[in-house]
Motif scaffolding. Sequence first.
Motif, short mmCIF file in Angstrom:
data_model
loop_
_atom_site.label_atom_id
_atom_site.label_comp_id
_atom_site.label_asym_id
_atom_site.label_seq_id
_atom_site.Cartn_x
_atom_site.Cartn_y
_atom_site.Cartn_z
N CYS A 87 38.66 23.71 99.84
CA CYS A 87 39.33 22.98 98.76
C CYS A 87 38.71 23.38 97.42
O CYS A 87 37.49 23.31 97.25
CB CYS A 87 39.17 21.46 98.94
SG CYS A 87 40.44 20.75 99.95
N GLN A 117 41.47 22.40 103.02
CA GLN A 117 42.77 21.88 102.61
C GLN A 117 43.43 21.09 103.73
O GLN A 117 44.10 20.08 103.49
CB GLN A 117 43.69 23.04 102.19
CG GLN A 117 43.27 23.70 100.90
CD GLN A 117 44.37 24.56 100.30
OE1 GLN A 117 45.55 24.33 100.55
NE2 GLN A 117 43.97 25.56 99.51
N LEU A 164 49.08 21.53 99.40
CA LEU A 164 48.03 21.90 100.36
C LEU A 164 48.63 22.55 101.61
O LEU A 164 49.80 22.35 101.94
CB LEU A 164 47.21 20.66 100.75
CG LEU A 164 46.58 19.89 99.59
CD1 LEU A 164 45.99 18.58 100.09
CD2 LEU A 164 45.51 20.73 98.92
N LYS A 170 44.72 17.29 103.40
CA LYS A 170 46.12 16.98 103.64
C LYS A 170 46.26 15.89 104.69
O LYS A 170 47.12 14.99 104.57
CB LYS A 170 46.87 18.24 104.06
CG LYS A 170 48.38 18.08 104.08
CD LYS A 170 49.09 19.43 104.14
CE LYS A 170 50.59 19.25 104.00
NZ LYS A 170 51.31 20.52 103.88
#
Length: 1473
Positions: A1047, A1062, A1040, A1066
């Motif tokens: 995503c 993302q 990521l 993360k």
Amino acid sequence: MFNTDSAPVWRGKWIQSLYRILHSHCRQKETVIPTELPLVQEVTTTLREWATIWRDLYVGDKREMFNSVRDMIYDLIEWRSQILSGTLPQDELTELKQRVTSKIDYGNKYLDLDLVVRDKDGNILDPELTSTISLFRAHEAASKQIEDRIQEEKPDSLSILLGVSVNVVCKIGEDAEVLMSLYDPVDSKFISENYLVKWSSSGLVKDIDQLHNLRAVFTDLGSEDLKREKISFVCQIVRVGRMELRDNNTKKLTSGLRRPFGVAVMDVTDIITVDCSAAQNKSHSYIWEHRVPLSLWVTLKRLPGDIHQIRKDFPHLVDRSTAVARKMGFPEIIMPGDVRNDIYVTLVQGDFDKGSKTTPKNVEVTMSVYDEDGKKLENVIFPGAGDEGINEYKSVIYYQVKQPRWFETIKVAIPIEDVNRSHLRFTFRHRSSQDSKDKSEKIFALSFVKLMRYDGTTLRDGEHDLIVYKAEAKKLEDSSLYLNLPATKLELEEKGYSSTGKSTQNLGNCTISKDSFQIATLVCSTKLTQNVDLLGLLKWRSNTSLLQQNLRQLMKVEGGEVVKFLQDTLDALFNIMMENSDSDTFDTLVFDALVFIIGLIADRKFQHFNPVLETYIRKHFSATLAYTKLTKVLKNYVDNAEKLTEQLLKAMKALEYIFKFIVRSRVLFNQYILLPLMTDQLKFHLEKREEPKACCQLLSDILEVLYRKDVVRNITLKLYVLLFPSGNRSITRESTSPSLRKKHTSTVNNTFNLRKLSFLQDFLMETFIMFKDLIGKNVYPSDWVIMNMMQNKVFLRAINQYAAVLNKKFLDQTNFELQLWNNYFHLAVAFLTQESLQLENFSSDKRAKIFQKYQDMRRQIGFEIRDMWYNLGPHKIKFIPEMVGPILEMTLVPEIELRKATIAIFFDMMQCEFHFTCSFQRFENEIITKLDHEVEGGRGDEQYKVLFQKMKHKYLAKTGENFVTLVVRLLERLLDYRTIMHDENKENRMSCTVNVLNFYKEIDREEMYIRYLYKLCDLHKECDNYTEAAYTLLLHAKLLKWSDEPCAAHLTQRDGYQASTQGQLKDQLYQEIINYFDKGKMWEEAIILGKELAEQYENEMFDFEQLSASLRKQAQFYENIVKVIRPKPDYFAVGYYGMGFPSFLRNKMFMYRGKEYERREDFEARLLTQFPNAEKMKTTTPPSEDIKCSSGQYIQCFTVKPILDLPAKFQNKPVSEQIVSFYTVNEVHKFQYSRPVRKGEKDPDNEFANMWIERTTYTTAYKLPGILRWFEVKSVSTEISPLENAMETMQLTNEKISSMVQRHLNDPNLPINPLSLLLNGIVDPAVMGGFANYEKAFFNDKYMQEHPEDLEKIEKLKDLIAWQIPHLAEGVRIHGEKVTEALRPFHDRLEACFKQLREKVEKQYGVKSLVRVYVSVLEIHYVAFSFSCSFVWPGTFLHFTDAITLCYLKMSILQYCIKVTEESCVPYFDLPS
């Protein structure tokens, strides 16, 4: 019952032996089973199937099921032998067959095996000769019957029964028989059979299974019995043993004599005649002849209904193990199908002359049953309910009584066909109390009576005065010598002889004795009549010339005799009528006889037989044309009423049942005629979707009636009219009747030829969806194997027919319909992969039976799918990649010919896509995704991998081969993963999971890679491997970015993550990873991630609240590093050698990270637990090729030392030991193991001369810890010469002395013993030999000449020896300061030895000394840990390269610098001068 965990060895051998015998017994079926006995074949097949399950139950310690199956197997083996013997009479064989089939069906249900459906005779139904509806109803009936049986088989929870629950406390000292029965004291006769319990001499029941389980039920009691003035419960006790109970056992006494002992009577009138819902408890005891304590408790409870009814209504009270004592007589109602054939014989009394004896004889009567050839009938005599049949019955013996009165009743149950050839034989013998005299006593007389009279009727009920014949004992054994003689005194008088004379009479070889003997008989049989006229009618076919006479005589037979044989009589009447359908000769007589029987039942005396007649009409009457003859005779009576007034009057009284017979006959005939009306009505309701269940039931009835060859087209057309326009799949499914046969399907197709194409398309679409719906929903239970296979057979025919229509009508470019073809393929694959067709999942016997009857339908439909695919031509591209999954599912079916034929479809798909797009990327992506799911679901095997590997294609040579290689590699990993997926060994599961995820990473399949990452993470969490779980999740996080990119779906495979970008995902992953690192005490790693998070919070997200939380966590982690003691795990090298290991372990070595405080012994024990068949290798040398190639398992395990790889930021800087110690066992990927090796000849005087060291360095592909607690390694070996070994040993010794000295300087309270041992071992040559061995081995001219390259090393060794003296001196000094007075002599010797050693060393190798300096802590800079150390203070720079000094400095600096304040001084450092 036994415990398999502690069962002795012989039990295991016993079960194995019995298992082998059983299989051996069953394997003989091909040679010993005659073809005319299919039931025996079924029993043999069943035994083989049960035996395998039985063995598994034993191994699994399922005791209750094991015992139940054992009993059923024993029963079947015994019954099989009886059938094969060929000696059973027909009625007994029929009854035995019924028991066998019932036992098989019950056992199959009990073991979750397939349901077997049968006809009324117990034969397995042939689905080819049975209509589908009949087959379905037979399954329903069989299921219900077995369920009822299971309810009856449930164990009791109470001890109270309808009949009698008994507890007897009686210790006579000998065996005994307890006989219980119901008795009418007013009429002085017994009402019921005896219930017999055999008692042992120990005072307990003989059959231990009956302990606390003595139960009987007295049945068939009717309203007449309830009206009895009085009913008593009688218990008789017969002793079985010596003649006199008081006789002791010192003499040789006769045993086994039945002697009267006692009797107990209880009035149970109130229980029998009054409906009592609660149990009545009464006890009564009676002492006879001997003062022996005896108690009898009985508990009785009245329950309504016959034996069948109470078993259903009260299964908790009455089950199959309950003894049934029947009434000695018929019940009030005999239902059709109730068969009974019992003859009760009562030994009444006798009068025997004492002959040459001085006292009357002790007469014992022995009763047995023989046929006319003199053969004894076995197991036909029953002394009482609860006992097995016996060959002969011995009476009670009355001691020295001239006129014994026995009144013992015994039941004789002989097969019906043998009754006319059988007779009862009674022999008389005197019994002596002395065994020697008793053996010499022979039979002194005989009586007999035939069971069938000369006119074919059965022996009359009542008393019979039998003739007592005397002859030689051997002659009395020959039945041909007495069977032609009169049996009773009545017969004797009929033949003109006198029966009252006192003198003896000679008849043939026998003499009529003056002795007398009386018996009484009672026949209770639904097949044997004592009436000649009724017998003539029942056997009318044997003499049709007397038929009219027999019909007229029937109306003179006593009514009670007729109703006993009601079903047989009615069957005979209608058979006469139907078998003479072309003549009216007997019609009027049959009609009159029918009126007579109906009139009997209308009589109040027999009105309780009304339900019997109703049941006969409803279930058993089958004369479809009887209505024509009955109406004709009735019409004749009405037309001629003036002449036939009496006959008409009787007919009018019986008119109700006459019309019931007529209507039932007409209904049976008219069902076909009603078809058009019924189908029109059905169509109306189905289209309106009204009363679906009723419509389905009616439709099933129509199909059942019309299952005839001559109405095929009508059936098909009506089904078409009914089912298709309604468009109601649910109705069709609800009928659960796939009744389209092959001929019906063909007719449908022919009919559709006349229809429009769109109409046909809609029909096929609906049918495909309906069929797939039926297949997916499992309409029938899984154990209805015949019904399921019948459905599959119908589906297969239909699908093949419809495939032909698709090829003919919907394949050209104009009429091609994608969805229709797609539905076809999905239906065909669903059919092929359904559970009921997967033959490899069945037992070998079941597989063979299905294959013999239906072949392998998967192969048939699979070949059809293949042909249909190739027929698509240019339309194939429309099915890629959607059809890849279904085709893959089909090819994974483990049928080799099917696989060979269908795997090639994949290359056709590849070629097709390549032709249109110049690649087959879509196909490749789809097959990899689907293959993963299919293999994980249990499909695929090594054979499939091999077949797939053999695929080649000339047009796609390079890319095709690469694809095949790719799939094969994936299959290898997936098969390994599936093999251990459910293994208890989670470490193996982790290894296979890593293999798979690494493969997906290699081929850049990110979705599958992440999927297996989470599988691995879950495994680690289950094992509390939080460090490894954190490293695993970190691999996902590294995919990521810290960005706002959305995503993709595959990135958020877990529901717990709520992230749209993302960066958000993360962040959440990092939080979870940090938490896992914290739990695993890997705070260094957590800090790294925390700093990265803090950077995002501070400079990108501007989330200061999260930033502060993150920084607080980091601060805590830093504090933990310094303050919390973390145990250091050991590392172990483990090699798995031999072909017995899985491929991912086989002949490989791994480096394992041990658990906290785990010793090598514990680690090895854990390994060997995972591989119990493995052998531990006792050496650390690499294994030979023989071991690697062997079929066994060999495990090599030893401890290794991790090599420190200190991060660059810590190098050449003074760092806390707490900080550095983390890296000694973490973030390591190199490990060392040293092993001594001898070269050359062994020197007995000096073992160091040829002692080499083999040092192996192991390197792992990844650092430990990581995503696993182990990684595969590669090894590099180096050898250390004896001289280098000596240098290393000397250096380690010096470091050890220096370390010990420094510890005593730091802590004056340390115990002195370890220092004493260390110093003594070095300075005293008698203990260790010192370094004199090195001098002998290396410090000589010979060695120096042979090894000139080692001169520098020799000097280094001498220097190390010289440097040992100042360290020893400091140690001896400290020892002298701390030694106690008790150890002063030891210290003095220590000093003396050291003095000698010092003088020698300083003389040979020079003098070395240490100096003491005071150094400010702030001025100490620890520069390096390797081979140099620098100290800086004002105006001075000292550089030391000596390893001894380095070690000493390390110990001093690391242990003291942190502890003192800024300006304090270290007490002193010993530095080389």
